[in-house]
Write an enzyme that holds these catalytic residues in place. Sequence first.
Site, PDB file in Angstrom:
ATOM      1  CD  GLU A  81       3.042  11.637  -1.186  1.00 54.54           C
ATOM      2  OE1 GLU A  81       3.259  12.864  -1.037  1.00 54.54           O
ATOM      3  OE2 GLU A  81       2.337  11.173  -2.096  1.00 54.54           O
ATOM      4  N   GLY A  90      -7.246  -1.890   9.855  1.00 51.52           N
ATOM      5  CA  GLY A  90      -5.808  -1.796  10.019  1.00 51.52           C
ATOM      6  C   GLY A  90      -5.408  -1.619  11.467  1.00 51.52           C
ATOM      7  NE  ARG A  91      -6.346   4.312  12.914  1.00 54.15           N
ATOM      8  CZ  ARG A  91      -6.946   5.476  12.725  1.00 54.15           C
ATOM      9  NH1 ARG A  91      -8.190   5.661  13.146  1.00 54.15           N
ATOM     10  NH2 ARG A  91      -6.317   6.461  12.104  1.00 54.15           N
ATOM     11  CB  SER A 150      -1.327  10.737  10.482  1.00 52.43           C
ATOM     12  OG  SER A 150      -0.608   9.735  11.184  1.00 52.43           O
ATOM     13  CD  GLU A 180      -3.014   0.732   9.361  1.00 50.94           C
ATOM     14  OE1 GLU A 180      -4.018   1.063   8.741  1.00 50.94           O
ATOM     15  OE2 GLU A 180      -1.981   0.280   8.817  1.00 50.94           O
ATOM     16  CD  GLN A 201       5.396  -8.573  47.899  1.00 51.22           C
ATOM     17  OE1 GLN A 201       5.923  -7.539  48.277  1.00 51.22           O
ATOM     18  NE2 GLN A 201       4.504  -9.234  48.623  1.00 51.22           N
ATOM     19  CG  PHE A 214      -1.893   1.094   1.318  1.00 53.70           C
ATOM     20  CD1 PHE A 214      -2.526   1.588   0.193  1.00 53.70           C
ATOM     21  CD2 PHE A 214      -2.216   1.636   2.557  1.00 53.70           C
ATOM     22  CE1 PHE A 214      -3.459   2.610   0.284  1.00 53.70           C
ATOM     23  CE2 PHE A 214      -3.144   2.665   2.660  1.00 53.70           C
ATOM     24  CZ  PHE A 214      -3.766   3.158   1.524  1.00 53.70           C
TER      25      PHE A 214
END
Length: 380
Positions: A126, A241-242, A131, A362, A278, A122
């Site tokens: 760029e 996608g997410r 996003s 993504e 612990q 895909f």
Amino acid sequence: MRLSDEQQALRAGARVFAQTEIAPHAARWEREQSGVPAGVLRDMASLGYFGMLVPPVLGGSGLDMLSYALVTEEFAAADCGLTNLMNVSNSPVSTALRDHGTAAQHARWLAPLARGELRGCFLLTESHAGSDAAAITTRAQRRGEHWVLNGAKHFVTAGASAQLAMIIAVTDTHAGKRGITAFLAPTDTPGYRVARLEDKLGHRNCDTAEVLLEDLELDDHAVLGKVGDGYRIALAYLEGGRIGVAAQAVGVARAALDAALAYARQRQTFGQAIIEHQAVGFRLAEMATRLEAARQLTWHAAALASAGESALMAASMAKAFATESAEQVCSAAIQTLGGAGYTREHSVEKYYRDARVLSIYEGSNDIQNLVIARALARGD
């Protein structure tokens, strides 16, 4: 959430394959820089893992999103990079073709993708448009009977190894988001050039490329959907996608927890296994809690998508929480192993390297928080 018998069987089958054919060899493939063997990819194809979201009539497995997430978790627990290579071909490439392709495009491209005879990549991101998909500068100009594409795409998962590229380019500079179009191009088309391969911290069993488009000519049969639909198509598969990345995060975190538990049960200090101390026990408890919370968020988002309901906010919540949790769990696994965890003698350093990028791609987690905040403001 309870899984159906079919989903449990699907998950079990994926786990057997991933833990037998991938997990024992993934670190060596990285060291040798040999990539995933072709035979492993063929076996994945024969089992339907490259056509999970494609209907059986088109050669796919016809899985719902929850089942897809289950398989993704199992593969990511074995090798997150290979899982990303598998997932990008499934979604958005195959799913976009499934929903927007013509019958001719289904026959030429989708069926071979579903059978794993071809793999997709895909081309969206760029250097100045990550996003912000509306800011892309790659151009597709009409010249006679052809579209001519020019531009540069960055961080293309499987950009060098895939055989089919889904490319997002501007076809009308005056139309804004409605001037963006999706194209399909074989990667051996003249003008498709891999400029370089990224030398990455993790995901080293999956190529990530910078791709230059230099007078790449395509005809009208290469347009996916309608001219001007590219922005809508690119954004339509963000939920899937997410969810896929969230499932990757769950898988790699689970592998890190399993490794830390095995070590803590075996390693002795002061006359007892360190899991009995612990400080170590509490750390492992927090790791397990984060892992399960991430898994349930991911399954919830996937179940909404499977039911055809909006999963936008749920997918962003799952992606943000699961990926941040994966990094924390993998870091805690290294801490549990101490100095040994910082060496390549043990697998946890690889899990940490693979987990780090999940909060970036993504849609970075900053973007996920923005999506969630806007949904809250709307009262969703």
